[in-house]
Design an enzyme around this catalytic site. Sequence first.
Site, mmCIF file in Angstrom:
data_model
loop_
_atom_site.group_PDB
_atom_site.id
_atom_site.type_symbol
_atom_site.label_atom_id
_atom_site.label_comp_id
_atom_site.label_asym_id
_atom_site.label_seq_id
_atom_site.Cartn_x
_atom_site.Cartn_y
_atom_site.Cartn_z
ATOM 1 C CE LYS A 28 -1.930 1.447 3.776
ATOM 2 N NZ LYS A 28 -2.787 1.567 4.983
ATOM 3 C CG ASP A 68 -7.112 3.280 2.071
ATOM 4 O OD1 ASP A 68 -8.131 2.857 1.459
ATOM 5 O OD2 ASP A 68 -6.846 4.491 2.171
#
EC number: 3.2.2.-
Length: 217
Positions: free
Chosen positions: A138, A157
Amino acid sequence: MNINLEKQKEIDTIYKNIKKDIDSAIKAYANTINYSEEDYFAEIAFCILTPQSKAKNAWSAIEKLKTNRLLYNGSAEEIVDYLNVVRFKNNKSKYLILLRELMTRNGKLDSKNILAEIKGVKEKRDWILENIKGMGLKEAAHVLRNLGYGRYLAILDRHVLKNLKELGVIEEIPSSLTKKKYFEIEDKMEKYSEEVNIPMDALDLVFWYQQAGEVFK
């Protein structure tokens, strides 16, 4: 892919309403190549601080560390005092030092060239995962997006995953996001992005706006 048309209408409306802001943000990401080495490095350092912390708090800490120069020459012990607004401050202060060492060549920051020498966006991501302590998939996607390389990367996320589920892009939010699962969802998001004609980096900003009411880093 069975898209939730009501949810899609909501996404389309947000995109239409804030497209000017999104285009401006993406243009700014592309312009980071013209940043000074110090400012470019700060963009990378920002994503060391974001895990499990608020992005605005992370950027506030980076700005203070830029101003007092500790980001560039401070020790972990000096830096940690400025990281009270993020989680895991002790680890992250050490990661910032390791990042600085990694991005220094011949005694000077050289992060622009170091990244530019790696051909291919996903190859850059692989390099980040292998070499930058404190960044997962991420964060690697996040930093590359902020440096203008994010058109084909997903920043997965919790909020993005929630939106993808509500849209019908994925059937469920995985209990754990393994590398294999991350790439599977990224592929689905890319196909969805093409189908609705909203680039991946723009989609992330739409989802962020939906959560926070503004376009931010």
